[in-house]
Design an enzyme around this catalytic site. Structure first.
Site, PDB file in Angstrom:
ATOM      1  N   SER A   1       0.793  -1.219  -0.019  1.00 12.78           N
ATOM      2  CA  SER A   1       0.051   0.060   0.073  1.00 12.78           C
ATOM      3  C   SER A   1       0.915   1.138  -0.029  1.00 12.78           C
ATOM      4  CB  SER A   1      -0.867  -0.142   1.203  1.00 12.78           C
ATOM      5  OG  SER A   1      -1.830   1.089   1.245  1.00 12.78           O
TER       6      SER A   1
ATOM      7  N   HIS B   1      -2.592  -1.192  -4.354  1.00 17.22           N
ATOM      8  CA  HIS B   1      -3.960  -1.228  -4.457  1.00 17.22           C
ATOM      9  C   HIS B   1      -4.423   0.152  -4.295  1.00 17.22           C
ATOM     10  CE1 HIS B   1      -4.555  -2.116   0.277  1.00 17.22           C
ATOM     11  NE2 HIS B   1      -3.865  -0.862   0.100  1.00 17.22           N
TER      12      HIS B   1
END
Length: 227
Positions: A124, A149
């Site tokens: 992330s 993501h």
């Protein structure tokens, strides 16, 4: 019999005594300096010792407290030397988008290069920091992984509040996609497609995707070694 005229030059015996006294004084000073250095090292924490070697270790979730600490360390190291590399080691599942961007923006602002290393995982927001290292100085350890993501968010409340928060999440999603694209050479559209869901890459795949420059198989070369 003493010299009635009193020679202005010291005798050989006096010269030897002076030299011995000087050597003894130098030895005492060296011992004192060595002891002070030893005492200082005993009082330093592991983090202090790493910082002295221009190493910053980011571990765990990214939040405001540790993001501020990392920013302060980066700024301090630049004030110490505006040219020498900073080494940022990352083992993190990610966290707050705004805290992540605070670190990222600081890295881009510095005049000294920031080399980044993925140790374990960079997921992330942590992946954004890994990618944001100086070109040619971004590394994954062989068994590490990278995951990207779109930003996650949970909101509740009135419909208007949810709409405001959703618009903010979309803005951050687009901004992060642009950042990743600028560092890896993929199009924003490709990044958006790949990161629509959790997108995992092992170390070799991260290199092939352009997120890092190489796999680190040995001790990083120091700038002195390169010279």
């Amino acid at each position: 019999m003493s010299d009635p005229f009193g020679s202005p030059f010291p005798s050989l015996h006096d010269q030897n005594l002076n030299a011995q006294h000087a050597m003894a004084s130098d030895h005492r000073l060296a011992n004192a300096a060595s002891y002070q250095s030893y005492q200082r090292q005993r009082q330093m924490t592991l983090g202090d010792l790493l910082l002295e070697n221009r190493i910053v270790f980011m571990q765990g979730e990214i939040h405001y407290a540790n993001a501020n600490e990392i920013v302060m360390k980066l700024l301090y190291l630049q004030s110490e030397n505006r040219r020498k590399d900073i080494h940022l080691y990352i083992n993190s599942p990610g966290g707050s988008v705004t805290a992540t961007l605070a670190i990222y923006d600081t890295m881009q602002m510095l005049s000294c290069p920031v080399a980044t290393y993925c140790v374990g995982e960079a997921c992330s927001g942590a992946a954004v920091l890994l990618i944001g290292g100086a070109k040619g100085k971004r590394f994954c350890l062989p068994n590490s992984r990278v995951m990207m993501h779109q930003p996650l968010g949970g909101v509740s409340g009135q419909v208007s509040d949810i709409e405001i928060q959703a618009a903010e999440m979309f803005r951050y999603r687009d901004k992060l996609n642009e950042i990743i694209s600028s560092h890896c050479g993929k199009s924003v559209e490709q990044i958006a497609k790949d990161t629509d869901r959790d997108f995992f890459l092992d170390a070799q795949q991260a290199k092939e995707y352009g997120l890092v420059d190489d796999l680190l198989l040995g001790t990083p070369a120091s700038e002195e070694d390169e010279d």
